[in-house]
Design an enzyme around this catalytic site. Sequence first.
Site, PDB file in Angstrom:
ATOM      1  N   TYR A 158      -4.939   0.060  -4.900  1.00 43.44           N
ATOM      2  CA  TYR A 158      -3.532   0.611  -4.470  1.00 43.44           C
ATOM      3  C   TYR A 158      -2.817   1.226  -5.744  1.00 43.44           C
ATOM      4  CZ  TYR A 158      -3.852  -1.871   0.204  1.00 43.44           C
ATOM      5  OH  TYR A 158      -4.381  -2.215   1.385  1.00 43.44           O
ATOM      6  N   SER A 174     -11.548  -6.806   5.250  1.00 41.86           N
ATOM      7  CA  SER A 174     -10.937  -5.862   5.960  1.00 41.86           C
ATOM      8  C   SER A 174     -11.508  -4.519   6.459  1.00 41.86           C
ATOM      9  CB  SER A 174      -9.804  -5.274   4.782  1.00 41.86           C
ATOM     10  OG  SER A 174      -9.172  -4.459   5.066  1.00 41.86           O
ATOM     11  N   GLN A 184      -8.606  -7.822   8.183  1.00 45.77           N
ATOM     12  CA  GLN A 184      -7.505  -7.003   8.183  1.00 45.77           C
ATOM     13  C   GLN A 184      -7.888  -5.742   8.633  1.00 45.77           C
ATOM     14  OE1 GLN A 184      -4.306  -5.089   4.788  1.00 45.77           O
ATOM     15  NE2 GLN A 184      -4.995  -7.470   4.706  1.00 45.77           N
ATOM     16  N   GLN A 197       5.012   5.837  -4.520  1.00 45.53           N
ATOM     17  CA  GLN A 197       5.847   6.342  -3.801  1.00 45.53           C
ATOM     18  C   GLN A 197       7.623   6.017  -4.381  1.00 45.53           C
ATOM     19  OE1 GLN A 197       6.300   5.589   0.390  1.00 45.53           O
ATOM     20  NE2 GLN A 197       5.778   7.666   0.677  1.00 45.53           N
ATOM     21  N   TRP A 203       0.736  -1.226  -0.013  1.00 45.65           N
ATOM     22  CA  TRP A 203      -0.002   0.106  -0.002  1.00 45.65           C
ATOM     23  C   TRP A 203       0.678   1.480   0.022  1.00 45.65           C
ATOM     24  CZ3 TRP A 203      -1.269   2.588   5.144  1.00 45.65           C
ATOM     25  CH2 TRP A 203      -1.947   3.804   4.968  1.00 45.65           C
ATOM     26  N   PRO A 233       1.683  -1.675  11.609  1.00 45.66           N
ATOM     27  CA  PRO A 233       1.951  -2.152  12.797  1.00 45.66           C
ATOM     28  C   PRO A 233       2.976  -0.948  13.776  1.00 45.66           C
ATOM     29  CG  PRO A 233       3.067  -3.322  11.211  1.00 45.66           C
ATOM     30  CD  PRO A 233       1.930  -2.763  10.594  1.00 45.66           C
ATOM     31  N   GLN A 243      15.026  -1.466   5.337  1.00 41.33           N
ATOM     32  CA  GLN A 243      13.691  -1.346   6.187  1.00 41.33           C
ATOM     33  C   GLN A 243      13.182  -3.117   6.494  1.00 41.33           C
ATOM     34  OE1 GLN A 243      11.648   1.453   4.009  1.00 41.33           O
ATOM     35  NE2 GLN A 243      11.891   3.094   5.454  1.00 41.33           N
TER      36      GLN A 243
END
Length: 332
Positions: free
Chosen positions: A54, A151, A177, A27, A21, A207, A290
């Site tokens: 998305y 979700s 979700q 991005q 997402w 999270p 990451q």
Amino acid sequence: MQFRHLGRSGLLVSEISYGNWITHGSQVEEDQATACVRAALELGITTFDTADVYAGTRAEAVLGRALAGQRRDGLEIFTKVFWPTGPGVNDRGLSRKHIMESVHGSLRRLQTDYVDLYQAHRYDHETPLPETLRAFEDLVRQGKVLYVGVSEWRAEEIAAAVRIADEMGFDRIVSNQPQYNMIWRVIESEVIPLCEKEGVSQIVFSPIGQGVLTGKYRPGEPVPAESRASDPSGAGFIKRFLNDDLLRRVAPLGPIAEEAGLTMAQLAVAWVLQNPSVSAAIIGATRPEQVRENVKASGIRLDPAVLRRIDDVLGDAIQRDPALTTSPASRP
């Protein structure tokens, strides 16, 4: 990498899953997105989550190309349907027409014959729930979908889906979700108890609280360059969390993480995984490092004293109101 069952099904998923997402198709450049997916695969992640909406369907296509050539049997690919993906009046929602047309588009973009989990991205108040569930059931029987989930549904909506599935002899949903993290805990009061009773597990997104729980955003300081908050495609979702009061609450989590031998991001992901109702925590990334950092939260068990310290530090910054099941900061 540790693995957990999805609901009461026999399907095992990597407890840290990779989601795209905001990042893929918008991005970050595709080569960078592919590098993140490759890092996830190398580190043992087998579960990948996306959605048709998305980046206007581009995220699914990027993920499909990134996973091309991988052994399909070794992956769990999840996607979703609900939000508009075209200009037509039927290019949205959970009608039979939209579900059937959307799944074929998703399969084409993901370069696969089936998805392991197909999720209703929101509850559709304009389509009878039996119509939606029958369409999902038909896809299961056709082999295009293996399991069905939802979700950001409320407890009463999940309960209705389970009841109707039982009455009509359909496969039950196996997952929900929601957004879930140290500061956003609204599913704990109603959604989780209902889901535990019905055998529905949580695949949680955000999270690390849109990055706020990593400590990189500091009160009174400008947002870091190249962070999600500085990018137009992500800034709208994180803006609500970027207030100095909350950022001051988050800052003391740094020493707690350090004492536990973790980074703040790892502490946040590990915190989510302490909940036995959670089957997987979805991480996103703009850089492979990451992914490497967050994967290290797999298998971590936090001492109860650490959990109490986290609650004491965050205090009234924790959002628990079940009326806020869908966060203003959550994504489509």
